[in-house]
Design a protein around this motif. Structure first.
Motif: not given
Length: 211
Positions: A37-38, A90-94, A147-150, A152
């Motif tokens: 994720v980072y 996914s950072m782009n689509t959530g 893919e780039q992720c976030v 929570d």
């Protein structure tokens, strides 16, 4: 001849809450590192639970996890915390890609009567080690996050718990439709038992649909 008895470690409610909340901080760091994720260079090595682990050096993430741990510890001491879920999206689509679920069983007699329990620190550490090793090896059983992720964190508490000002009441459980699941080890302080499960998006199903 002098008799000897094995020393037992007394576990108090506060001590158990500290063990569980601290575990969650290290587990979250390990998940964020091992799932990419980072970036790798934003983590530094430490030794904990007799294992080499990685902790974020990102001040924002450090602050988030420190505040989270403090709140979880408070809820654990009150016997009000049922579950903590770390969600990777996914950072782009959530879209939710993974849910790391930590469900908590609390010995209510300890909360209500203030009694303590006995379990050796070494035994608890061995149980936590097993979970941390499974998180570290997650790359072998989870799909690649390409893919780039976030991330929570969701906390499930008893309904009578007021929402802290740094948190939001959420109606979105961030679930995954028809997920694959892997049950991980659990650990038990004799006051709080933590069961761990990771669920993830089933890409195979999509491939079947396309055929």
């Amino acid at each position: 001849m002098a008799s000897k008895t094995a020393a037992k470690d007394i576990i108090t409610l506060r001590g158990s809450a500290a063990i569980v909340s601290e575990f969650f901080g290290y587990a979250a760091n390990s998940i964020l590192y091992n799932r990419g994720v980072y970036p790798e260079e934003s983590f530094g090595k430490v030794k904990k639970y007799g294992l080499p682990l990685l902790l974020t050096k990102d001040e924002g993430v450090k602050s988030f996890i420190a505040n989270l741990n403090a709140q979880l510890s408070e809820w654990l001491e009150a016997g009000k915390l049922q579950r903590v879920v770390l969600v990777i999206m996914s950072m782009n689509t959530g879209e939710v890609l993974e849910r790391w679920n930590f469900s908590i069983e609390t010995d209510n007699e300890v909360v209500e009567k203030g009694v303590s329990r006995e379990k050796s620190d070494k035994e608890i550490m061995r149980e936590i080690q097993a979970i941390m090793r499974q998180i570290a090896s997650s790359i072998t059983y989870l799909p690649c996050l390409d893919e780039q992720c976030v991330f929570d964190v969701l906390a499930y508490t008893d309904t009578d718990v007021a929402v802290p000002f740094t948190w939001m009441e959420s109606s979105d459980a961030k679930l995954i439709a028809n997920p694959q699941m892997v049950k991980l080890h659990s650990f038990d302080t004799k006051i709080h038992k933590v069961n761990t499960l990771v669920s993830y998006k089933n890409d195979e199903e999509e491939l079947d649909d396309e055929e």
